[in-house]
Design an enzyme around this catalytic site. Structure first.
Site, PDB file in Angstrom:
ATOM      1  NE  ARG A  75      -3.347   7.971  -1.572  1.00 58.30           N
ATOM      2  CZ  ARG A  75      -3.243   6.670  -2.073  1.00 58.30           C
ATOM      3  NH1 ARG A  75      -3.268   6.140  -3.515  1.00 58.30           N
ATOM      4  NH2 ARG A  75      -3.329   5.561  -1.673  1.00 58.30           N
ATOM      5  CG  HIS A  86      -2.011   1.094   1.130  1.00 56.93           C
ATOM      6  ND1 HIS A  86      -1.434   2.313   1.594  1.00 56.93           N
ATOM      7  CD2 HIS A  86      -3.319   0.851   1.130  1.00 56.93           C
ATOM      8  CE1 HIS A  86      -3.398   3.120   1.204  1.00 56.93           C
ATOM      9  NE2 HIS A  86      -4.007   2.496   0.822  1.00 56.93           N
TER      10      HIS A  86
END
Lengths: 642, 252
Positions: free
Chosen positions: A276, A256
């Site tokens: 994000r 990740h």
């Protein structure tokens, strides 16, 4: 062997995360006597750590969404290595699985017209993730847990016993699957049950059952920097291997892009992708949004080329393309890795991720949309994310590979009566999983595994048999071995060295020499693990538990290293420094791992090559030919073989 | 900054136990759980402790640190002076299994006594419509990670073992409030809260709220409103009259 506690069930589910609980609910709802066996307390499974949401094309926020779009995104995210049938079933069934949760009491965030809200996420064309702030996994696990309680309340009313048809055996670790010979399967046997021990007392227990669903999650504890909890020691993968069911795609491990990097004790803890999805941007030490320089050719047309266009996309998705911070995870993780290597990293070896000034509602909106992240950084790193940037870097998060399963039934081809669902199963996510596709995977295939395990258990009826006594004796001897060892190795030390080896030599960027070195070290660690001894007695003894878990971690890590060494291309969660290109020929190759001799003193892994099943024509038609040419060989392209 | 810290950890089992002293290395940024793990790896391999996520999300590593109920993974070593002795003991309200691990089955038994979510009849999955403002009240309570620190600290059961049968504790009274405030739950929760789960025993000292690692306002937002709803109903003349008539009608 002394008299051992025994339980008889129709279906035994190993693992109590999203997939396991959904499987158990399904088997019990079909009237079968079902047991859930889990290493931790009920409700603590790793699923609680999922943050961003569940991907399902309900189209609540953008009505253009639908299963076909979701299917396409999933295949693209996995670089076309996914088993297309799993991706298809997943995309089609995910909305029903989400709505069902609501009818069991889940409370998702809402749209203005009162439906389930959906948020943007990496690789998803439309806002698609049903969510509850940034604690969606907790909502999912609690809802399933409460559904199980509801079913137990039904049984209480009907039979006067809440556990008449569904019982959770918590803090109980399974160390071996039990089998009986059967000519009808590839490995020549079928499931008879499982052998394990109670963590609390150290006493052994046997589950007699014709069907077992493995839903034990991932393998992250084989790596040093990981977002995974202690339970993720590759148990299900190893149990399957030892019973004769192969693993596929084990070279594909997802790092990740955004884990915490500071302070050291929290290194690896996840920073949700929602940061994000809700507007957060990645910056290097020069303050530049570097992701614009890392958009690969296959995604060029889908992503914004300038920060201005990327910013406009949050409010106008029709006329703008998404910002490259929302590329699939493998791309973002590699980009961060490159920036740090180029000397443009943050003080503690990551990059900056910031939401400051990125949300219209300011501080208050940040705290409402990202409450856990606010809390996590404030309490663990003294960072106020409403005022400062976070420091983030890649962390081992998810294994795309896993037990080979039939897409429709979740049955393993190797062993009759053995099913697998969720992270422990392979195929669904190809070479890289999209964020949000995990929770939906758990529910879609958890339900399918529960259904088919139940059907199988019903069909087998009276033909079920118990495992031979020798199997139980062998399992007991294996579990007790750490107490009998002289000149003992410290299991904690062996574990730390394993994690360091995988991190350094089979990590995010891979090279032939390093992986060969890793395999040599794994052999040495295997020998040392066999000598890992423990102090004290069997009652709640974490040293003993770890000594037993080492077998599983070493086996799955060897599968990862061997497969990664073999695959000479870069794709998704497998990046080769020495083979940087993606190869259409390699896309068709499925690497499978099995155990040479499960009864041998030292277990070793055998690698074989299989071929991917060609995608159905109507699904191929969902893509432009131009896009397919980036992934498929000429012979596979539609219209070629006329 | 690395230093050697003095730890006192309770070690023992159902037959009893004692505090044991350890000297152990502490590095910058570490939490108490890191120190426990270092002890396991170097000095006490069989030291029993529950933990899972190490990120404050699963609620497994509940214990008492210097007498205060806390999550081991969310208690930073920087909150103690380097020369301060850090004492770690198991949760006091639940029976000890071994070392820092306690038997929390009380909580699972209580959870099973709360009737589950009851949607309106005929409402199909996919048809649910709720406003954000209406789900937010219950959402706050669903942040609960079931660490059971509120149960541990609540003096109704911490100090009075006999109350355990009649009192479900803050966690499950809050669960009842959550369902009562769920926009689409149709079951009657208020009578049971009072009569079966011991809401009346709570005297709102807010200890539960104080120890909640999720900062849920258990007392103000769940328990007090629940008490008000119960009281309103008890003393509402219309409800009183309705109950009388219904009772007479059903023959009691």
């Amino acid at each position: 062997m002394s008299e051992v506690e025994r339980h008889s069930y129709d279906v035994v589910v190993i693992g109590a995360g999203g997939a396991g609980l959904r499987a158990a609910i399904e088997a019990r709802t079909r009237g079968l006597r079902t047991a859930v066996v889990c290493k931790s307390l009920f409700g603590k499974a790793h699923t609680v750590m999922a943050e961003g949401g569940i991907a399902a094309s309900m189209g609540n926020v953008n009505s253009q969404d639908g299963w076909k779009v979701h299917f396409r995104d999933t295949m693209r995210g996995g670089k076309f290595l996914n088993h297309w049938r799993m991706a298809e079933l997943h995309a089609k069934e995910a909305p029903d699985r989400v709505w069902e949760l609501e009818s069991w009491g889940a409370l998702f965030d809402r749209t203005a017209d009162g439906r389930i809200s959906q948020r943007n996420f990496g690789g998803h064309e439309y806002p698609r993730l049903a969510h509850v702030g940034d604690r969606t996994g907790l909502e999912l696990i609690r809802t399933l847990q409460q559904r199980i309680v509801a079913l137990q309340q039904e049984d209480e009313r009907e039979f006067g016993d809440p556990e008449a048809r569904l019982k959770v055996f918590q803090e109980c670790t399974v160390t071996r699957l039990l089998t009986v010979p059967d000519a009808g399967s590839e490995a020549g046997n079928r499931i008879a049950g499982a052998f394990g021990y109670w963590r609390e007392s150290g006493r052994f227990t046997v589950f007699d059952a014709p069907a077992v669903v493995l839903a034990t999650g991932g393998i992250g504890k084989g790596f040093k920097v990981t977002s995974n909890s202690w339970e993720y020691t590759g148990d299900g993968q190893a149990l399957a291997l030892l019973a004769g069911a192969p693993l596929i795609n084990m070279e594909f491990v997802q790092f990740h892009p955004t884990g915490m990097v500071w302070p050291p004790s929290v290194k690896g803890i996840l920073v949700t992708e929602s940061v994000r999805g809700d507007g957060g941007v990645l910056l290097n030490s020069e303050g530049k949004r570097f992701m614009f320089r890392y958009i690969p050719d296959v995604f060029k047309e889908k992503y914004a080329q300038t920060p201005a266009e990327g910013d406009r996309w949050y409010t106008d998705q029709e006329n703008n393309r998404r910002p490259p911070e929302l590329l699939p995870r493998d791309e973002v993780a590699r980009a961060i890795n490159s920036e740090v290597k180029a000397g443009r990293g943050s003080p503690h070896g990551g990059v900056f991720l910031t939401v400051v000034g990125r949300m219209a509602g300011g501080t208050e909106e940040i705290r409402r949309k990202l409450p856990s992240m606010y809390h996590q950084f404030k309490e663990l790193a003294d960072v106020d994310i409403t005022a400062e940037a976070m420091e983030v870097g890649p962390t081992c998060h998810y294994v795309m590979g896993g037990i080979a399963v039939d897409p429709d039934t979740a049955a393993t081809p190797g062993v009759l009566g053995l099913y697998a669902a969720g992270e422990v199963a392979g195929g669904m996510h190809g070479s890289n999983r999209l964020g949000g596709n995990s929770l939906s995977d758990l529910l879609v295939f958890g339900r399918r595994a529960g259904e088919h395990a139940a059907r199988y258990a019903e069909e087998i009826g009276e033909a079920r048999r118990e495992a031979a006594q020798e199997q139980l004796d062998a399992a007991e001897a294996e579990a007790l071995a750490p107490f009998a060892v002289e000149s003992a190795e410290n299991p904690y030390t062996v574990h730390q060295e394993l994690q360091q080896t995988m991190n350094d030599l089979v990590g995010i960027i891979r090279r032939e020499g390093e992986m060969t070195e890793a395999l040599t070290r794994l052999d040495e660690l295997k020998a040392r693990a066999a000598k890992a001894g423990v102090e004290g007695h069997r009652q709640y003894n974490p040293g003993w538990h770890l000594a037993l878990d080492l077998r599983n971690m070493l086996l799955v890590c060897e599968c990862v290293a061997r497969s990664a060494l073999e695959r000479q291309e870069s794709r998704g969660g497998h990046t080769r420094d020495d083979f940087p290109a993606m190869s259409a020929e390699w896309r068709r190759v499925v690497l499978a791992c099995s155990i040479v001799d499960p009864d041998a003193e030292t277990l070793s892994v055998r690698l074989t090559r299989g071929e991917a099943v060609p995608m159905r024509a109507d699904l191929l038609e969902l893509f432009e030919r131009d896009e397919l040419t980036k992934y498929l060989t000429d012979a596979e392209l539609p219209g070629k073989d006329g | 900054m690395t230093y050697k810290a003095d730890f006192r950890i309770w070690r023992g089992d159902t037959d009893g136990g004692e505090l044991r002293d350890f000297k152990v290395e502490v590095n910058e940024g570490e939490v108490v759980l890191d120190i426990i793990h270092r002890l396991q790896a170097t000095q006490a391999p069989d030291l029993a402790v529950r933990w899972n996520c190490k990120a404050g999300k699963c609620g497994s590593c509940s214990a008492e640190i210097n007498g205060r109920p806390r999550l081991l993974c969310m208690t930073r070593m920087s909150t103690f002076a380097p020369d301060e002795v850090v004492t770690v003991t198991p949760m006091r309200t639940f029976p000890v299994i071994r070392d820092l691990v306690t038997d929390v089955s009380f909580n699972y038994a209580k959870a099973r006594q709360v009737p589950s979510f009851t949607p309106p009849e005929g409402l199909k999955p996919g048809e649910y419509r709720m406003q954000q403002v209406d789900v937010e009240r219950s959402q706050e309570f669903r942040k609960c990670i079931e660490c059971f620190l509120c149960q541990n600290t609540c003096h109704v059961i911490r100090d009075f073992e006999d109350n355990k049968a009649a009192f479900s504790g803050p966690r499950f009274l809050m669960r009842i409030a959550e369902l009562d405030m769920h926009p689409l739950d149709v079951a009657d929760r208020q009578k049971a809260a009072q009569e079966e789960h011991g809401l009346g025993l709570c005297n709102i000292t807010k200890c539960c709220t104080d120890v909640c690692p999720e900062h849920i306002h258990i007392t103000d937002n769940a328990l007090i409103p629940m008490k008000e709803r119960v009281a309103d109903r008890k003393y509402d003349p219309l409800v009183w009259l309705g109950n009388k008539i219904r009772r007479r009608g059903s023959g009691d």
